[in-house]
Every structure is written in C-alpha cells, then in structure tokens.
Design a protein around this motif. Structure first.
Motif, PDB file in Angstrom:
ATOM      1  N   MET A 215       2.474   8.078  -8.225  1.00 29.25           N
ATOM      2  CA  MET A 215       3.043   8.462  -6.941  1.00 29.25           C
ATOM      3  C   MET A 215       2.736   7.471  -5.817  1.00 29.25           C
ATOM      4  O   MET A 215       3.607   7.216  -4.978  1.00 29.25           O
ATOM      5  CB  MET A 215       2.568   9.866  -6.560  1.00 29.25           C
ATOM      6  N   PRO A 216       1.511   6.893  -5.716  1.00 27.26           N
ATOM      7  CA  PRO A 216       1.316   5.873  -4.670  1.00 27.26           C
ATOM      8  C   PRO A 216       2.267   4.698  -4.812  1.00 27.26           C
ATOM      9  O   PRO A 216       2.787   4.193  -3.813  1.00 27.26           O
ATOM     10  CB  PRO A 216      -0.147   5.451  -4.876  1.00 27.26           C
ATOM     11  N   THR A 217       2.505   4.264  -6.046  1.00 24.64           N
ATOM     12  CA  THR A 217       3.462   3.179  -6.275  1.00 24.64           C
ATOM     13  C   THR A 217       4.874   3.624  -5.924  1.00 24.64           C
ATOM     14  O   THR A 217       5.643   2.861  -5.335  1.00 24.64           O
ATOM     15  CB  THR A 217       3.406   2.722  -7.745  1.00 24.64           C
ATOM     16  N   THR A 218       5.216   4.850  -6.269  1.00 23.69           N
ATOM     17  CA  THR A 218       6.541   5.370  -5.945  1.00 23.69           C
ATOM     18  C   THR A 218       6.762   5.420  -4.441  1.00 23.69           C
ATOM     19  O   THR A 218       7.845   5.087  -3.950  1.00 23.69           O
ATOM     20  CB  THR A 218       6.726   6.770  -6.552  1.00 23.69           C
ATOM     21  N   ALA A 219       5.738   5.830  -3.688  1.00 18.17           N
ATOM     22  CA  ALA A 219       5.860   5.866  -2.227  1.00 18.17           C
ATOM     23  C   ALA A 219       6.067   4.468  -1.671  1.00 18.17           C
ATOM     24  O   ALA A 219       6.894   4.258  -0.775  1.00 18.17           O
ATOM     25  CB  ALA A 219       4.618   6.510  -1.614  1.00 18.17           C
ATOM     26  N   PHE A 220       5.322   3.498  -2.200  1.00 13.14           N
ATOM     27  CA  PHE A 220       5.477   2.108  -1.743  1.00 13.14           C
ATOM     28  C   PHE A 220       6.876   1.590  -2.062  1.00 13.14           C
ATOM     29  O   PHE A 220       7.533   0.964  -1.217  1.00 13.14           O
ATOM     30  CB  PHE A 220       4.420   1.236  -2.407  1.00 13.14           C
ATOM     31  N   VAL A 221       7.344   1.861  -3.277  1.00 16.73           N
ATOM     32  CA  VAL A 221       8.675   1.414  -3.680  1.00 16.73           C
ATOM     33  C   VAL A 221       9.745   2.111  -2.857  1.00 16.73           C
ATOM     34  O   VAL A 221      10.747   1.498  -2.451  1.00 16.73           O
ATOM     35  CB  VAL A 221       8.878   1.668  -5.183  1.00 16.73           C
TER      36      VAL A 221
END
Length: 297
Positions: A215-221
């Motif tokens: 999820m942190p990567t998804t938010a950044f993306v």
C-alpha cells in the motif's frame, strides 16, 4: 567554552545553509517566483495595445467557470485520469508479480515491460499514430482480417479520447512496474511460507499480506499517476491536437492553447492556479490521511 560551543553551532548552521542553498535557489527561480507571478497575473485582464491590462479581481475565474469549454476539458481530464490511473496501477502490479516470479528469461521480461518507459512520449505517440492510421494502420489491418470496416480511431469523438488513454496506459504501466518490483523484493519470503503453513492460498496471501504491504508503494504510484494525468500533453500534439471537437483536449493542453495560441495569458494563469490548488489539496490529503492509514510502523 560557551563561546566555542556557540562558534561550533554557527559553523554547523552555515554548513547547513550552504548545502541547502543550491536547492533553495533552484526552487525559488523555477517554482516560487513562477507561482507568485502566475497568481498575480490571474487577477489582471488581457492587455492590448490600446487598452493595457488592469486589475479585475476574480473576473478571470468567473468567466472560466461559465465557459462551456472549461467543463468539457475538466470532464475529459477527469475521465482520462479515472481510467488511466487504476488501469496503469493494476497492470503495473500484475507485470511486477510476473517479473518477480521464478520464470525463464526473467531479465528479458523485465526489459520488455520497461522498454515503453524509455521512449519519449513523442516517439510513443508516433508509434501509436501508425497503429491508429485508418485503413493502413496495424489495428485496422488486423480487424480487416475478420471483415470489420476501418475505423478512424483518432478522428471521431466516440473513440479519440479512449485511443489516447490506451497510449498513456501502455507508456505508464512499465514505469510504475519498477516501483512495485522494488517493493516486492523487500518483502521477506518467510511471509509466504508462513501463509502456506497456515493453509492460505495464493488469493488469500495476496489479499491479506501482499497488497497491504504494498500500500505505501501504491500510494506513491497513485500520486505520481495523478500528477502525470494533469501534466502529460506531449502525445496530444502528435495524435489529436485536442480534437475532434475538443474531445481529447485536456487541462494542460488547454492552458497552453490559451496562453500561446490565443495569447490569453490571464485566463491561462487562472486555470493554472486552479490546478495548483487541486494538487495542493491532493498533497494535504496524502500527508494528513493516506500516510496515517497505509504506513505500518
């Protein structure tokens, strides 16, 4: 001793300002000053030789809101973002999962996925322009084998924006895949083994373990994809130039058109300010809401 300590603190402070000075200078020149001048210009009327520009308050914003083209462009960009963002993220995650698996020629697969990202947007648009050419393009050549008539994909309002969306997804998914691939390689394999011992299948592991950890990567993306949906206009110059009948005209292209084609810079400045306010609201939402919900400590 107090004087020596004071001298050391001043010296460290000076070093800190010296290290930060290049970034502060660049931000001031290329971000702060243009933002302030754009905001100031949005409160003035369009000047001519006989009638110089004058302060008109919020008139530029009011005329924008009452302009039917404004809502057409906003709807186009909302639809463009609403389709490109989730599809790019989903395809990027699927490609990352496959590229991270133990498959033959894994390096070749990763390179193939990332190749569209290395192309400039102008080059990618020219490639897809060849695909979309009515009657002669790759798409119509394939559909013609099944007896289907040729379609002017970029020349009719019903298909033009969707054709541009496909180009963007093809170009962006490989770029976002890199972030997901890097995130997947930081997840310990013990989690998957523990899930298997507990009897969890692949779907349960992905839903309960993998996706929450990503999820942190998804938010950044997601934030990057949202910004790209506002700032990407290179392919429009090649594919459609905002047509037909404003069907593919996006916000940034409309700003460029107002400022440099119609020389209506006050309205272009007002539209730019609205975009900055929207992106600022998104940034506040990210730091105040998303970061607290998705980062695991």
């Amino acid at each position: 001793m107090d004087q020596i300590a004071l001298y050391q603190r001043r010296r460290q402070s000076l070093y800190g300002w010296m290290l930060a000075a290049p970034a502060l200078i660049l931000l001031t020149i290329f971000a702060l000053i243009p933002t302030v001048t754009t905001l100031w210009a949005s409160f003035y009327s369009k000047g001519t030789v006989r009638r110089p520009s004058a302060f008109n308050g919020l008139d530029n914003y009011t005329s924008l809101i009452h302009d039917p083209a404004f809502w057409t462009v906003v709807w186009n960009n909302a639809l463009y973002a609403g389709i490109t963002i989730p599809f790019s993220i989903a395809i990027a995650l699927a490609m990352a999962l496959w590229a991270n698996a133990s498959i033959p020629l894994r390096g070749v697969v990763r390179g193939a996925y990332f190749t569209p990202t290395m192309l400039p947007m102008i080059a990618a648009a020219n490639i897809w322009l060849f695909f979309y050419t009515p009657g002669l393009g790759v798409i119509d050549s394939i559909t013609g084998l099944f007896g289907l008539p040729p379609v002017n994909w970029l020349g009719q309002p019903q298909t033009a924006l969707w054709s541009v969306i496909v180009v963007t997804i093809w170009k962006e998914a490989g770029f976002f895949m890199i972030f997901y691939l890097a995130a997947l390689q930081t997840i310990p394999p013990d989690f998957k083994e523990a899930s298997a011992i507990e009897g969890a299948g692949r779907f349960t592991y992905a839903r309960r373990v993998l996706i929450p950890l990503l999820m942190p990567t998804t938010a950044f993306v997601f934030i990057n994809a949202l910004i790209n949906s506002v700032k990407l206009i290179d392919h429009l110059f090649i594919l459609t130039k905002g047509g037909p009948n404003n069907a593919t005209k996006l916000i940034l292209y409309w700003i460029w058109e107002m400022a440099f084609a119609y020389f209506d810079r006050p309205h272009a400045a007002a539209m730019t300010v609205l975009i900055l306010l929207f992106l600022g609201a998104v940034a506040i939402f990210q730091f105040r809401v998303l970061d607290k919900r998705i980062h695991y400590r």
